[in-house]
Enzyme design. Sequence first.
Site, PDB file in Angstrom:
ATOM      1  N   GLU A 127       4.623 102.481  72.253  1.00  0.00           N
ATOM      2  CA  GLU A 127       3.518 103.448  72.374  1.00  0.00           C
ATOM      3  C   GLU A 127       3.956 104.822  72.885  1.00  0.00           C
ATOM      4  OE1 GLU A 127       0.457 101.469  74.673  1.00  0.00           O
ATOM      5  OE2 GLU A 127       0.414  99.751  73.313  1.00  0.00           O
ATOM      6  N   ASN A 170       7.414  99.885  68.644  1.00  0.00           N
ATOM      7  CA  ASN A 170       6.108  99.228  68.524  1.00  0.00           C
ATOM      8  C   ASN A 170       4.989 100.186  68.908  1.00  0.00           C
ATOM      9  OD1 ASN A 170       4.669  96.619  68.185  1.00  0.00           O
ATOM     10  ND2 ASN A 170       4.241  96.748  70.372  1.00  0.00           N
ATOM     11  N   HIS A 206      -4.470  96.049  66.372  1.00  0.00           N
ATOM     12  CA  HIS A 206      -5.695  95.715  67.113  1.00  0.00           C
ATOM     13  C   HIS A 206      -6.862  96.343  66.354  1.00  0.00           C
ATOM     14  CE1 HIS A 206      -3.623  94.075  70.587  1.00  0.00           C
ATOM     15  NE2 HIS A 206      -2.847  95.143  70.636  1.00  0.00           N
ATOM     16  N   GLU A 235       0.664  92.409  67.352  1.00  0.00           N
ATOM     17  CA  GLU A 235      -0.370  92.126  68.365  1.00  0.00           C
ATOM     18  C   GLU A 235      -1.729  91.951  67.689  1.00  0.00           C
ATOM     19  OE1 GLU A 235      -0.310  95.017  71.569  1.00  0.00           O
ATOM     20  OE2 GLU A 235       1.882  95.055  71.624  1.00  0.00           O
ATOM     21  N   ASP A 237      -5.250  91.310  66.453  1.00  0.00           N
ATOM     22  CA  ASP A 237      -6.553  90.704  66.734  1.00  0.00           C
ATOM     23  C   ASP A 237      -7.613  91.546  66.032  1.00  0.00           C
ATOM     24  OD1 ASP A 237      -6.611  92.851  68.602  1.00  0.00           O
ATOM     25  OD2 ASP A 237      -6.594  91.532  70.346  1.00  0.00           O
TER      26      ASP A 237
HETATM   27  O1  G3I Z   1      -1.005  90.957  87.687  1.00  0.00           O
HETATM   28  C1  G3I Z   1      -2.351  91.076  88.186  1.00  0.00           C
HETATM   29  C2  G3I Z   1      -2.680  89.879  89.006  1.00  0.00           C
HETATM   30  O2  G3I Z   1      -1.845  89.845  90.117  1.00  0.00           O
HETATM   31  C3  G3I Z   1      -4.158  89.960  89.405  1.00  0.00           C
HETATM   32  O3  G3I Z   1      -4.505  88.785  90.051  1.00  0.00           O
HETATM   33  C4  G3I Z   1      -5.036  90.150  88.186  1.00  0.00           C
HETATM   34  C5  G3I Z   1      -6.494  90.318  88.555  1.00  0.00           C
HETATM   35  O4  G3I Z   1      -7.183  91.013  87.544  1.00  0.00           O
HETATM   36  O5  G3I Z   1      -4.613  91.285  87.487  1.00  0.00           O
HETATM   37  C6  G3I Z   1      -3.292  91.119  87.009  1.00  0.00           C
HETATM   38  O6  G3I Z   1      -2.869  92.162  86.186  1.00  0.00           O
HETATM   39  C7  G3I Z   1      -3.506  92.262  84.919  1.00  0.00           C
HETATM   40  C8  G3I Z   1      -2.532  91.834  83.838  1.00  0.00           C
HETATM   41  O7  G3I Z   1      -3.075  92.091  82.562  1.00  0.00           O
HETATM   42  C9  G3I Z   1      -2.163  90.351  83.902  1.00  0.00           C
HETATM   43  O8  G3I Z   1      -3.311  89.579  83.723  1.00  0.00           O
HETATM   44  C10 G3I Z   1      -3.910  93.705  84.734  1.00  0.00           C
HETATM   45  O9  G3I Z   1      -4.924  94.017  85.646  1.00  0.00           O
HETATM   46  C11 G3I Z   1      -4.373  93.952  83.333  1.00  0.00           C
HETATM   47  O10 G3I Z   1      -4.549  95.350  83.165  1.00  0.00           O
HETATM   48  C12 G3I Z   1      -3.335  93.457  82.360  1.00  0.00           C
HETATM   49  O11 G3I Z   1      -3.811  93.701  81.033  1.00  0.00           O
HETATM   50  C13 G3I Z   1      -2.845  93.621  80.015  1.00  0.00           C
HETATM   51  C14 G3I Z   1      -2.707  94.995  79.358  1.00  0.00           C
HETATM   52  O12 G3I Z   1      -1.787  94.876  78.261  1.00  0.00           O
HETATM   53  C15 G3I Z   1      -2.194  96.023  80.331  1.00  0.00           C
HETATM   54  O13 G3I Z   1      -1.958  97.231  79.697  1.00  0.00           O
HETATM   55  C16 G3I Z   1      -3.325  92.608  78.990  1.00  0.00           C
HETATM   56  O14 G3I Z   1      -3.298  91.294  79.587  1.00  0.00           O
HETATM   57  C17 G3I Z   1      -2.427  92.611  77.764  1.00  0.00           C
HETATM   58  O15 G3I Z   1      -3.003  91.844  76.753  1.00  0.00           O
HETATM   59  C18 G3I Z   1      -2.298  94.039  77.254  1.00  0.00           C
HETATM   60  O16 G3I Z   1      -1.411  94.035  76.160  1.00  0.00           O
HETATM   61  C19 G3I Z   1      -1.183  95.295  75.526  1.00  0.00           C
HETATM   62  C20 G3I Z   1       0.253  95.306  75.042  1.00  0.00           C
HETATM   63  O17 G3I Z   1       1.138  95.009  76.098  1.00  0.00           O
HETATM   64  C21 G3I Z   1       0.607  96.631  74.395  1.00  0.00           C
HETATM   65  N1  G3I Z   1      -0.336  96.972  73.347  1.00  0.00           N
HETATM   66  C22 G3I Z   1      -1.754  96.928  73.723  1.00  0.00           C
HETATM   67  C23 G3I Z   1      -2.095  95.560  74.319  1.00  0.00           C
HETATM   68  C24 G3I Z   1      -3.581  95.443  74.631  1.00  0.00           C
HETATM   69  O18 G3I Z   1      -3.975  96.362  75.610  1.00  0.00           O
END
Ligand code: G3I
Length: 305
Positions: A127, A170, A206, A235, A237
């Site tokens: 990105e 990516n 996405h 990715e 969906d």
């Molecule tokens: O790690 C903390 C954890 O300690 C805490 O308990 C929990 C409570 O909410 O949060 C956890 O962190 C979260 C993490 O996912 C793990 O679950 C973050 O808040 C959350 O923002 C994070 O979201 C991820 C996101 O990337 C972050 O940018 C999504 O799961 C993940 O699906 C998403 O994936 C991205 C790709 O990497 C790149 N392309 C876009 C895609 C979708 O946004």
Amino acid sequence: ADTLGSAAAGQGRYFGTAVAASHLGESDYAATLDREFSSVTPENEMKWDATEPSRGSFTFTSADRIVDHAQSQGMDVRGHTLVWHSQLPSWVSPLGAQDLRTAMNAHINGLMGHYKGEIHSWDVVNEAFQDGGSGARRSSPFQDKLGDGFIEEAFRTARAADPAAKLCYNDYNTDGVNAKSNAVYDMVKDFKSRGVPIDCVGFQSHFNSNSPVPSDYRHNLQRFADLGVDVQITELDIEGSGSAQAADYTKVVEACLAVSRCTGMTVWGVTDKYSWRSGGTPLLFDGDYNAKPAYGAVLSAFGGS
Ligand code: G3I
């Protein structure tokens, strides 16, 4: 073939999913994963904040759980992701240019060294381009301090760190022909002409009502493939439900199958209940792990039943 992985394999492709380590202990999650998929991408566990939360100290516990699980099931692993502006630990952004360059290369070497020989493709840079019509690079600590050359440097470091891994760029909103995908195209073309090591381009894919499956998806994948790189849907969906969602998934599989260098695709999660689109239903299995119409559509588009 009666699973996604075996049907895709019949067409010479892998079929993967994003996986979260925290769900592997859920029996229905693991059973669905193990039955259907031939590749996994750690959803968050290989990101910089998860793997190098403080400088120079690497933690691989969660990522290793996913890699160990995948290997025990004969699945491939995609690495996601080495250099990204998001999910950076707080120590990275304040670094000065020289120090940031050193830290970036050390991070790449730390991750790729730990998993050397075990990752089929790495998202080396994720990105790096802006949305909208400008085709410009996105502001980030790397871009702002190191300039455009950070991407090339990351790929060169990555090639040396694990010569067996395919190295991917990516991004999202690059699935059809538009200003952003044109900018990525120009970068890949430049890299190929100058011998900068790049093997693949990942199209996140996405999709939702604001960003539907583009009508020129196949054409866009093909023009990148024609530059001499593999293309992967990384990715996937698609928001929606029922037969409309199923028809959209069919379009995606057909686009990949029409491009010989489209080597595989990954959906961004096993079940709707754990999708990053909270409350959304963009995946192939519902919250009870029942196969949705979209599942049958993907299976049959790959020639399975
Ligand atoms: O790690 C903390 C954890 O300690 C805490 O308990 C929990 C409570 O909410 O949060 C956890 O962190 C979260 C993490 O996912 C793990 O679950 C973050 O808040 C959350 O923002 C994070 O979201 C991820 C996101 O990337 C972050 O940018 C999504 O799961 C993940 O699906 C998403 O994936 C991205 C790709 O990497 C790149 N392309 C876009 C895609 C979708 O946004």
